[in-house]
Motif scaffolding. Structure first.
Motif, PDB file in Angstrom:
ATOM      1  N   VAL A  57       0.823  -1.225   0.000  1.00  0.00           N
ATOM      2  CA  VAL A  57       0.000   0.000   0.000  1.00  0.00           C
ATOM      3  C   VAL A  57       0.860   1.280   0.000  1.00  0.00           C
ATOM      4  O   VAL A  57       0.634   2.160  -0.838  1.00  0.00           O
ATOM      5  CB  VAL A  57      -1.013  -0.012   1.167  1.00  0.00           C
ATOM      6  N   PRO A  58       1.877   1.404   0.901  1.00  0.00           N
ATOM      7  CA  PRO A  58       2.622   2.680   0.908  1.00  0.00           C
ATOM      8  C   PRO A  58       3.287   2.986  -0.429  1.00  0.00           C
ATOM      9  O   PRO A  58       3.313   4.137  -0.868  1.00  0.00           O
ATOM     10  CB  PRO A  58       3.673   2.465   2.007  1.00  0.00           C
ATOM     11  N   LEU A  75       4.822  -0.568   8.494  1.00  0.00           N
ATOM     12  CA  LEU A  75       5.192  -0.819   7.095  1.00  0.00           C
ATOM     13  C   LEU A  75       5.581   0.480   6.391  1.00  0.00           C
ATOM     14  O   LEU A  75       6.418   0.486   5.499  1.00  0.00           O
ATOM     15  CB  LEU A  75       4.020  -1.492   6.360  1.00  0.00           C
ATOM     16  N   VAL A  76       4.982   1.588   6.825  1.00  0.00           N
ATOM     17  CA  VAL A  76       5.328   2.895   6.260  1.00  0.00           C
ATOM     18  C   VAL A  76       6.726   3.297   6.745  1.00  0.00           C
ATOM     19  O   VAL A  76       7.573   3.730   5.957  1.00  0.00           O
ATOM     20  CB  VAL A  76       4.301   3.977   6.702  1.00  0.00           C
ATOM     21  N   SER A  77       6.975   3.108   8.043  1.00  0.00           N
ATOM     22  CA  SER A  77       8.243   3.545   8.622  1.00  0.00           C
ATOM     23  C   SER A  77       9.399   2.653   8.190  1.00  0.00           C
ATOM     24  O   SER A  77      10.523   3.135   8.031  1.00  0.00           O
ATOM     25  CB  SER A  77       8.175   3.513  10.147  1.00  0.00           C
ATOM     26  N   GLU A  78       9.128   1.368   8.034  1.00  0.00           N
ATOM     27  CA  GLU A  78      10.216   0.450   7.746  1.00  0.00           C
ATOM     28  C   GLU A  78      10.928   0.794   6.446  1.00  0.00           C
ATOM     29  O   GLU A  78      12.128   0.687   6.341  1.00  0.00           O
ATOM     30  CB  GLU A  78       9.688  -0.998   7.716  1.00  0.00           C
ATOM     31  N   ARG A  79      10.157   1.234   5.457  1.00  0.00           N
ATOM     32  CA  ARG A  79      10.820   1.522   4.181  1.00  0.00           C
ATOM     33  C   ARG A  79      10.836   3.019   3.877  1.00  0.00           C
ATOM     34  O   ARG A  79      11.150   3.412   2.759  1.00  0.00           O
ATOM     35  CB  ARG A  79      10.195   0.682   3.080  1.00  0.00           C
ATOM     36  N   ASP A  80      10.541   3.825   4.899  1.00  0.00           N
ATOM     37  CA  ASP A  80      10.666   5.281   4.791  1.00  0.00           C
ATOM     38  C   ASP A  80       9.984   5.834   3.536  1.00  0.00           C
ATOM     39  O   ASP A  80      10.585   6.565   2.757  1.00  0.00           O
ATOM     40  CB  ASP A  80      12.158   5.663   4.794  1.00  0.00           C
ATOM     41  N   PHE A  81       8.726   5.428   3.332  1.00  0.00           N
ATOM     42  CA  PHE A  81       8.011   5.883   2.145  1.00  0.00           C
ATOM     43  C   PHE A  81       7.650   7.352   2.273  1.00  0.00           C
ATOM     44  O   PHE A  81       7.384   7.847   3.366  1.00  0.00           O
ATOM     45  CB  PHE A  81       6.745   5.046   1.940  1.00  0.00           C
ATOM     46  N   ASP A  82       7.632   8.004   1.130  1.00  0.00           N
ATOM     47  CA  ASP A  82       7.334   9.435   1.084  1.00  0.00           C
ATOM     48  C   ASP A  82       5.824   9.632   0.971  1.00  0.00           C
ATOM     49  O   ASP A  82       5.304   9.967  -0.096  1.00  0.00           O
ATOM     50  CB  ASP A  82       8.056  10.026  -0.135  1.00  0.00           C
ATOM     51  N   VAL A  83       5.118   9.379   2.065  1.00  0.00           N
ATOM     52  CA  VAL A  83       3.659   9.530   2.085  1.00  0.00           C
ATOM     53  C   VAL A  83       3.272  10.284   3.359  1.00  0.00           C
ATOM     54  O   VAL A  83       4.055  10.347   4.301  1.00  0.00           O
ATOM     55  CB  VAL A  83       2.937   8.145   2.068  1.00  0.00           C
ATOM     56  N   ASP A  84       2.072  10.839   3.364  1.00  0.00           N
ATOM     57  CA  ASP A  84       1.573  11.522   4.566  1.00  0.00           C
ATOM     58  C   ASP A  84       0.670  10.573   5.350  1.00  0.00           C
ATOM     59  O   ASP A  84      -0.202   9.929   4.749  1.00  0.00           O
ATOM     60  CB  ASP A  84       0.739  12.750   4.180  1.00  0.00           C
ATOM     61  N   VAL A  85       0.883  10.476   6.669  1.00  0.00           N
ATOM     62  CA  VAL A  85      -0.061   9.729   7.510  1.00  0.00           C
ATOM     63  C   VAL A  85      -1.226  10.683   7.779  1.00  0.00           C
ATOM     64  O   VAL A  85      -1.075  11.697   8.455  1.00  0.00           O
ATOM     65  CB  VAL A  85       0.602   9.253   8.819  1.00  0.00           C
ATOM     66  N   LEU A  86      -2.399  10.362   7.205  1.00  0.00           N
ATOM     67  CA  LEU A  86      -3.558  11.267   7.314  1.00  0.00           C
ATOM     68  C   LEU A  86      -4.356  11.020   8.578  1.00  0.00           C
ATOM     69  O   LEU A  86      -4.972  11.933   9.126  1.00  0.00           O
ATOM     70  CB  LEU A  86      -4.477  11.084   6.099  1.00  0.00           C
ATOM     71  N   LEU A  87      -4.371   9.746   9.039  1.00  0.00           N
ATOM     72  CA  LEU A  87      -5.221   9.414  10.185  1.00  0.00           C
ATOM     73  C   LEU A  87      -4.783   8.095  10.807  1.00  0.00           C
ATOM     74  O   LEU A  87      -4.484   7.137  10.093  1.00  0.00           O
ATOM     75  CB  LEU A  87      -6.670   9.273   9.673  1.00  0.00           C
ATOM     76  N   ARG A  88      -4.756   8.069  12.141  1.00  0.00           N
ATOM     77  CA  ARG A  88      -4.528   6.806  12.856  1.00  0.00           C
ATOM     78  C   ARG A  88      -5.890   6.152  13.038  1.00  0.00           C
ATOM     79  O   ARG A  88      -6.842   6.821  13.433  1.00  0.00           O
ATOM     80  CB  ARG A  88      -3.869   7.063  14.214  1.00  0.00           C
ATOM     81  N   LEU A  89      -5.992   4.850  12.789  1.00  0.00           N
ATOM     82  CA  LEU A  89      -7.313   4.223  12.693  1.00  0.00           C
ATOM     83  C   LEU A  89      -7.712   3.405  13.928  1.00  0.00           C
ATOM     84  O   LEU A  89      -8.844   2.920  13.993  1.00  0.00           O
ATOM     85  CB  LEU A  89      -7.374   3.351  11.432  1.00  0.00           C
ATOM     86  N   GLY A  90      -6.807   3.215  14.868  1.00  0.00           N
ATOM     87  CA  GLY A  90      -7.190   2.620  16.160  1.00  0.00           C
ATOM     88  C   GLY A  90      -7.346   1.111  16.176  1.00  0.00           C
ATOM     89  O   GLY A  90      -7.787   0.559  17.176  1.00  0.00           O
TER      90      GLY A  90
END
Ligand code: AMP
Length: 285
Positions: A57-58, A75-90
């Motif tokens: 996905v990232p 998964l976003v942090s592991e590969r340092d993708f250039d995306v914005d985290v818009l919302l934490r889903l809980g």
């Protein structure tokens, strides 16, 4: 900008079902995909859905194949993708923990210095080791990280833990947490002008807020109203209404679901009656 939005959803694994039910709860009416169908759409909103692995996905979002997607923060942090985290889903909550065999002498993170650590999150692990001023050899593994010490592949592991039962089953003991993760909605960098994406983010947030909240109703004698309102763990003002019976009022308030357990006996002790709690469907502050 008013154009159709493409949202990537996890096609399998832990995040698939809760992501689908969260989307359904927003009211956009996602069309159930047929078997092995990877694309579908929403009946009530200009949203197309694409099912891909949570791992992918990232990258799909970063490369513009989709506008936004649901995946794990790890998964976003592991590969340092250039995306914005818009919302934490809980949901999909878990933590990346360092662990050793129960027979190992290590008691704290510093005892990992100079040792071999197996992980499927080598980037987060390396960054954390550097922050801690520790040197360790990282052994990259892609699955079944928890059996690495038993196989003699490593002295310790850094792996995702939710309940801790997998660690225990494999004779491992946690030394502590280095990263907290949960499911997140990610969007392309600088895609804030996409109207449908802003609306979707707002709707998802309203459901997440609502899930953590209950609508509380109770009746109380007017002279004890102040005692009841003082007990209510609500940020806004409760609604107070006269009942047909003189001297009695009804109190309505939104309260955190996690506090219902301790709140109800206190309300009862205060003389409140006809206490009801109801689920909330959507909540926008
Ligand atoms: P899956 O597709 O089932 O491999 O999903 C992996 C994602 O689920 C991880 O990247 C985490 O964000 C999340 N997750 C939640 N709890 C756990 C857990 N106990 N072990 C692994 N992943 C977890």
């Amino acid at each position: 900008m008013n154009r159709r939005l493409t949202l990537a959803l996890p096609s399998k694994g832990r995040l698939r079902e809760p992501s689908w039910s969260l989307l359904e709860a927003t009211g956009v009416a996602p069309q159930e995909p047929g078997e092995r169908v990877l694309q579908t759409f929403c009946r009530n909103a200009d949203i197309d859905l694409l099912f891909v692995r949570a791992d992918d996905v990232p990258e799909y979002v970063q490369d513009g194949i989709v506008d936004c997607g649901i995946t794990g923060l790890d998964l976003v942090s592991e590969r340092d993708f250039d995306v914005d985290v818009l919302l934490r889903l809980g949901y999909g909550t878990c933590s990346l923990q360092a662990a050793v065999s129960t027979e190992d002498a290590a008691q704290s993170f510093t005892d990992l210095d100079g040792r071999r650590i197996a992980t499927s999150h080598p980037r987060i692990a390396a960054q954390w080791l550097a922050e801690q001023g520790l040197t360790a050899e990282i052994v990259r593994v892609t699955g079944s990280v928890e059996i690495s010490p038993r196989l003699g592949l490593a002295d310790a592991i850094i792996d995702l833990v939710s309940t801790g039962s997998t660690l225990r089953t494999n004779g491992l003991r946690s030394l502590g947490t280095l990263f907290e993760s949960e499911a997140v909605l990610v969007g392309r960098r600088g895609s804030g002008d996409h109207e449908a994406q802003r609306t979707l983010t707002m709707l998802l947030a309203s459901v997440i807020n609502a899930r953590a909240t209950r609508y509380l109703l109770c009746n109380i004698a007017k002279e004890r109203l102040n005692e009841v309102t003082a007990l209510l763990p609500t940020t806004g003002s409760p609604t107070v209404m006269d009942l047909a019976t003189p001297g009695i009022v009804a109190v309505h308030a939104l309260v955190p679901a996690a506090q219902i357990w301790s709140l109800l006996p206190q309300l009862q002790a205060c003389g409140a009656s006809s206490i009801l709690t109801l689920p909330v469907e959507r909540m926008m502050p």
